[in-house]
Design a protein around this motif. Structure first.
Motif, PDB file in Angstrom:
ATOM      1  N   MET A   1      76.943 -88.397  40.326  1.00 30.56           N
ATOM      2  CA  MET A   1      76.561 -87.803  39.049  1.00 30.56           C
ATOM      3  C   MET A   1      77.545 -86.685  38.717  1.00 30.56           C
ATOM      4  SD  MET A   1      72.858 -86.311  37.866  1.00 30.56           S
ATOM      5  CE  MET A   1      72.829 -85.069  39.152  1.00 30.56           C
ATOM      6  N   ALA A   2      78.120 -86.746  37.547  1.00 26.06           N
ATOM      7  CA  ALA A   2      79.140 -85.777  37.153  1.00 26.06           C
ATOM      8  C   ALA A   2      78.519 -84.428  36.809  1.00 26.06           C
ATOM      9  CB  ALA A   2      79.926 -86.306  35.964  1.00 26.06           C
ATOM     10  N   TYR A   3      79.274 -83.380  37.070  1.00 26.00           N
ATOM     11  CA  TYR A   3      78.889 -82.024  36.676  1.00 26.00           C
ATOM     12  C   TYR A   3      79.868 -81.562  35.609  1.00 26.00           C
ATOM     13  CZ  TYR A   3      78.865 -76.906  36.820  1.00 26.00           C
ATOM     14  OH  TYR A   3      78.837 -75.583  36.475  1.00 26.00           O
ATOM     15  N   TYR A   4      79.360 -80.857  34.611  1.00 22.55           N
ATOM     16  CA  TYR A   4      80.214 -80.329  33.553  1.00 22.55           C
ATOM     17  C   TYR A   4      80.018 -78.818  33.459  1.00 22.55           C
ATOM     18  CZ  TYR A   4      80.509 -85.227  32.279  1.00 22.55           C
ATOM     19  OH  TYR A   4      80.711 -86.588  32.318  1.00 22.55           O
ATOM     20  N   ALA A   5      81.118 -78.089  33.392  1.00 22.82           N
ATOM     21  CA  ALA A   5      81.042 -76.637  33.233  1.00 22.82           C
ATOM     22  C   ALA A   5      80.282 -76.291  31.963  1.00 22.82           C
ATOM     23  CB  ALA A   5      82.451 -76.046  33.186  1.00 22.82           C
ATOM     24  N   GLU A   6      79.696 -75.099  31.939  1.00 25.77           N
ATOM     25  CA  GLU A   6      78.857 -74.734  30.796  1.00 25.77           C
ATOM     26  C   GLU A   6      79.652 -74.612  29.503  1.00 25.77           C
ATOM     27  OE1 GLU A   6      76.986 -71.017  31.562  1.00 25.77           O
ATOM     28  OE2 GLU A   6      78.836 -69.856  31.470  1.00 25.77           O
ATOM     29  N   LYS A   7      80.970 -74.514  29.623  1.00 27.60           N
ATOM     30  CA  LYS A   7      81.824 -74.436  28.440  1.00 27.60           C
ATOM     31  C   LYS A   7      83.030 -75.339  28.618  1.00 27.60           C
ATOM     32  CE  LYS A   7      80.865 -69.530  27.433  1.00 27.60           C
ATOM     33  NZ  LYS A   7      81.496 -68.191  27.264  1.00 27.60           N
ATOM     34  N   ASP A   8      83.580 -75.775  27.500  1.00 28.47           N
ATOM     35  CA  ASP A   8      84.915 -76.368  27.495  1.00 28.47           C
ATOM     36  C   ASP A   8      85.876 -75.195  27.382  1.00 28.47           C
ATOM     37  OD1 ASP A   8      87.406 -77.385  26.769  1.00 28.47           O
ATOM     38  OD2 ASP A   8      86.544 -79.072  25.674  1.00 28.47           O
ATOM     39  N   PHE A   9      86.610 -74.911  28.443  1.00 29.28           N
ATOM     40  CA  PHE A   9      87.410 -73.687  28.472  1.00 29.28           C
ATOM     41  C   PHE A   9      88.524 -73.686  27.431  1.00 29.28           C
ATOM     42  CE2 PHE A   9      85.695 -73.824  32.910  1.00 29.28           C
ATOM     43  CZ  PHE A   9      84.819 -72.758  32.750  1.00 29.28           C
ATOM     44  N   PHE A  10      88.925 -74.855  26.948  1.00 31.79           N
ATOM     45  CA  PHE A  10      89.873 -74.889  25.837  1.00 31.79           C
ATOM     46  C   PHE A  10      89.271 -74.272  24.572  1.00 31.79           C
ATOM     47  CE2 PHE A  10      91.991 -78.708  27.936  1.00 31.79           C
ATOM     48  CZ  PHE A  10      93.087 -77.970  28.348  1.00 31.79           C
ATOM     49  N   GLU A  11      87.928 -74.318  24.479  1.00 30.27           N
ATOM     50  CA  GLU A  11      87.244 -73.814  23.292  1.00 30.27           C
ATOM     51  C   GLU A  11      86.587 -72.458  23.527  1.00 30.27           C
ATOM     52  OE1 GLU A  11      84.542 -76.876  22.200  1.00 30.27           O
ATOM     53  OE2 GLU A  11      86.110 -78.401  21.938  1.00 30.27           O
ATOM     54  N   ASP A  12      86.884 -71.837  24.641  1.00 27.88           N
ATOM     55  CA  ASP A  12      86.297 -70.540  24.989  1.00 27.88           C
ATOM     56  C   ASP A  12      87.212 -69.434  24.463  1.00 27.88           C
ATOM     57  OD1 ASP A  12      85.203 -68.282  26.114  1.00 27.88           O
ATOM     58  OD2 ASP A  12      84.926 -69.168  28.105  1.00 27.88           O
ATOM     59  N   ASP A  13      86.947 -68.982  23.252  1.00 25.23           N
ATOM     60  CA  ASP A  13      87.806 -67.975  22.617  1.00 25.23           C
ATOM     61  C   ASP A  13      87.841 -66.677  23.418  1.00 25.23           C
ATOM     62  OD1 ASP A  13      88.349 -69.754  20.596  1.00 25.23           O
ATOM     63  OD2 ASP A  13      86.754 -69.002  19.278  1.00 25.23           O
ATOM     64  N   GLU A  14      86.705 -66.312  24.012  1.00 26.55           N
ATOM     65  CA  GLU A  14      86.651 -65.072  24.783  1.00 26.55           C
ATOM     66  C   GLU A  14      87.573 -65.140  25.998  1.00 26.55           C
ATOM     67  OE1 GLU A  14      83.318 -62.311  27.112  1.00 26.55           O
ATOM     68  OE2 GLU A  14      82.689 -63.950  25.792  1.00 26.55           O
ATOM     69  N   LEU A  15      87.578 -66.287  26.689  1.00 29.93           N
ATOM     70  CA  LEU A  15      88.447 -66.449  27.854  1.00 29.93           C
ATOM     71  C   LEU A  15      89.918 -66.449  27.438  1.00 29.93           C
ATOM     72  CD1 LEU A  15      88.940 -66.985  30.844  1.00 29.93           C
ATOM     73  CD2 LEU A  15      88.609 -69.430  30.394  1.00 29.93           C
ATOM     74  N   ILE A  16      90.229 -67.144  26.365  1.00 20.25           N
ATOM     75  CA  ILE A  16      91.621 -67.192  25.902  1.00 20.25           C
ATOM     76  C   ILE A  16      92.100 -65.802  25.497  1.00 20.25           C
ATOM     77  CG2 ILE A  16      93.129 -68.096  24.086  1.00 20.25           C
ATOM     78  CD1 ILE A  16      91.452 -70.673  24.192  1.00 20.25           C
ATOM     79  N   GLU A  17      91.216 -65.040  24.865  1.00 22.49           N
ATOM     80  CA  GLU A  17      91.568 -63.667  24.486  1.00 22.49           C
ATOM     81  C   GLU A  17      91.811 -62.809  25.724  1.00 22.49           C
ATOM     82  OE1 GLU A  17      89.526 -59.865  22.148  1.00 22.49           O
ATOM     83  OE2 GLU A  17      88.767 -61.898  21.803  1.00 22.49           O
ATOM     84  N   LEU A  18      90.976 -63.010  26.765  1.00 19.78           N
ATOM     85  CA  LEU A  18      91.139 -62.249  28.001  1.00 19.78           C
ATOM     86  C   LEU A  18      92.450 -62.611  28.689  1.00 19.78           C
ATOM     87  CD1 LEU A  18      90.063 -60.319  30.157  1.00 19.78           C
ATOM     88  CD2 LEU A  18      88.783 -62.244  31.145  1.00 19.78           C
ATOM     89  N   VAL A  19      92.762 -63.898  28.753  1.00 21.67           N
ATOM     90  CA  VAL A  19      94.021 -64.333  29.368  1.00 21.67           C
ATOM     91  C   VAL A  19      95.209 -63.718  28.632  1.00 21.67           C
ATOM     92  CG1 VAL A  19      95.507 -66.331  29.769  1.00 21.67           C
ATOM     93  CG2 VAL A  19      93.065 -66.473  30.297  1.00 21.67           C
ATOM     94  N   THR A  20      95.141 -63.734  27.317  1.00 16.67           N
ATOM     95  CA  THR A  20      96.226 -63.160  26.519  1.00 16.67           C
ATOM     96  C   THR A  20      96.390 -61.675  26.811  1.00 16.67           C
ATOM     97  OG1 THR A  20      95.803 -64.777  24.771  1.00 16.67           O
ATOM     98  CG2 THR A  20      97.078 -62.818  24.172  1.00 16.67           C
ATOM     99  N   SER A  21      95.261 -60.971  26.925  1.00 18.56           N
ATOM    100  CA  SER A  21      95.305 -59.535  27.191  1.00 18.56           C
ATOM    101  C   SER A  21      95.900 -59.244  28.566  1.00 18.56           C
ATOM    102  CB  SER A  21      93.896 -58.952  27.086  1.00 18.56           C
ATOM    103  OG  SER A  21      93.891 -57.569  27.387  1.00 18.56           O
ATOM    104  N   ILE A  22      95.510 -60.037  29.560  1.00 23.89           N
ATOM    105  CA  ILE A  22      96.048 -59.839  30.915  1.00 23.89           C
ATOM    106  C   ILE A  22      97.553 -60.043  30.928  1.00 23.89           C
ATOM    107  CG2 ILE A  22      96.080 -60.823  33.247  1.00 23.89           C
ATOM    108  CD1 ILE A  22      93.058 -61.359  32.911  1.00 23.89           C
ATOM    109  N   LEU A  23      98.003 -61.078  30.230  1.00 18.84           N
ATOM    110  CA  LEU A  23      99.439 -61.360  30.206  1.00 18.84           C
ATOM    111  C   LEU A  23     100.218 -60.319  29.412  1.00 18.84           C
ATOM    112  CD1 LEU A  23      99.385 -65.245  29.836  1.00 18.84           C
ATOM    113  CD2 LEU A  23      99.771 -63.879  31.890  1.00 18.84           C
ATOM    114  N   GLU A  24      99.502 -59.491  28.658  1.00 13.71           N
ATOM    115  CA  GLU A  24     100.139 -58.368  27.960  1.00 13.71           C
ATOM    116  C   GLU A  24     100.130 -57.105  28.815  1.00 13.71           C
ATOM    117  OE1 GLU A  24      97.879 -58.145  24.389  1.00 13.71           O
ATOM    118  OE2 GLU A  24      99.028 -59.714  23.353  1.00 13.71           O
ATOM    119  N   GLY A  25      99.604 -57.224  30.041  1.00 13.04           N
ATOM    120  CA  GLY A  25      99.608 -56.094  30.968  1.00 13.04           C
ATOM    121  C   GLY A  25      98.315 -55.322  31.031  1.00 13.04           C
ATOM    122  N   ASN A  26      97.277 -55.784  30.365  1.00 12.32           N
ATOM    123  CA  ASN A  26      95.989 -55.079  30.362  1.00 12.32           C
ATOM    124  C   ASN A  26      95.068 -55.692  31.430  1.00 12.32           C
ATOM    125  OD1 ASN A  26      96.732 -53.498  28.006  1.00 12.32           O
ATOM    126  ND2 ASN A  26      96.470 -55.408  26.843  1.00 12.32           N
TER     127      ASN A  26
END
Length: 369
Positions: A1-26
């Protein structure tokens, strides 16, 4: 039986924003502020390197594992800081004494230190397969049977490793090492049969039915008892016998190197039963009953004509009646010795003296008569 994460991380704007911030040195540095012990592991013996025993420190160590694991069912590393929403992997074996053995850490380290490669560690070029075709056919048949055994011995730990809680990581690592050991035996036996020029021999109905019975044990303690202690005792003796009747360095190495691998499984089987019964003495009756039901598998495997006859021929050296009598005598002594070692392991494991209860000693007495 397959398990699916609670979000599609491609569509997780909050995570993408966090990744962008980290790569900017924050950097958030949340991981740096965790409240876990700052402990340092050091090799006790530089020649051996950093072992799991050296890493047995505080909450990170295996000594800290409780008897019942009640609150850690994810893949989080033992001793790490837990956070919300970690996925439950559905482990069904969460009791330490169901799986643990005091020697399992050392056995895992030994498995790595004593690894060998059939492709290069067996001197295949030294085999003189044309000198004695009958002997080569017997060796090919014995190796055909041993490949069947190794395939099942490889599958037994694979049936259970995912069900065992990640907290028992050293034990799970040892089970994976067992699978690698048995894959090595599959390789070595298959290559030896094919190197003979005789090809693979005949499959054994009795051996495969017996092996399937051991493979389908209902609990992990039964599976370990049946495969590591019962089967392991006799497979260890089978490889020892092959080494004893060998005429070449290649065959002696195949036997002795395989023996050292199986010896680890047998050692774990004894220590596991001792630990299991030390913490759950009430299970002794059920496990003794399991052996009563399962010991017949030894006859189906080690007593199959597909192994027994080749061993007689290898020990005899020819089909001359006198030689065959000597070969048969060797095999009777071999079986009696293997049985005695098995019974000694049962006693050492806390299963008591099975000489009166087991049907195997009566069988051995009949064969020796």
């Amino acid at each position: 039986m397959a398990y699916y994460a609670e979000k599609d991380f491609f569509e997780d704007d909050e995570l993408i924003e966090l990744v962008t911030s980290i790569l900017e040195g924050n950097l958030t540095l949340d991981w740096y502020r965790v409240d876990t012990p700052r402990l340092r592991a050091k090799p006790a013996d530089p020649a051996r390197g950093l072992t799991y025993e050296d890493c047995n420190l505080g909450p990170y160590g295996y000594d800290a594992i409780p008897e019942f694991v009640r609150d850690r069912y994810s893949m989080a590393a033992r001793g790490s800081a837990l956070v919300a929403k970690l996925p439950d992997l559905g482990y069904t074996i969460n009791r330490r004494s169901d799986v643990w053995a005091d020697n399992v850490v050392g056995l895992y380290e030994e498995a790595k230190a004593r690894r060998w490669a059939p492709a290069v560690d067996i001197p295949w070029g030294e085999l003189d397969t044309a000198a004695d075709p009958l002997r080569e056919a017997a060796m090919a048949q014995a190796c055909t049977l041993l490949e069947e055994v190794a395939l099942v011995a490889m599958e037994v730990p694979s049936r259970w490793v995912f069900s065992i809680n990640q907290e028992f990581l050293e034990l799970k690592s040892f089970l994976c090492a067992q699978m690698i050991d048995e894959a090595r035996h599959v390789e070595a036996c298959r290559k030896r049969a094919l190197a003979s020029g005789q090809g693979l021999g005949r499959a054994s109905v009795s051996a495969e039915q017996a092996l399937k019975e051991l493979l389908t044990a209902e609990t992990y303690p039964e599976a370990s008892l049946g495969t590591n202690l019962l089967l392991g005792s006799f497979v260890l003796a089978m490889y020892r016998a092959l080494g004893a009747v060998s005429k070449t360095r290649a065959d002696r190495l195949l036997g002795t190197l395989s023996m050292q691998d199986v010896a680890r499984s047998a050692a774990y089987g004894v220590a596991h039963m001792r630990y299991h019964l030390g913490h759950q003495p009430g299970k002794a009756v059920a496990l003794a009953d399991y052996l009563d039901r399962s010991e017949h598998t030894v006859l189906g495997i080690a007593g199959s004509p597909e192994f027994l006859e080749p061993l007689v021929l290898l020990a005899a050296g020819s089909r001359e009646p006198g030689a065959l009598a000597r070969g048969a005598a060797f095999v009777r002594r071999w079986f009696t010795g293997a049985l005695e070692e098995y019974l000694e392991r049962c006693a050492a494991a806390g299963l008591g003296d099975r000489r009166e209860r087991s049907r195997l000693p009566r069988l051995a007495a009949t064969l020796a008569a």
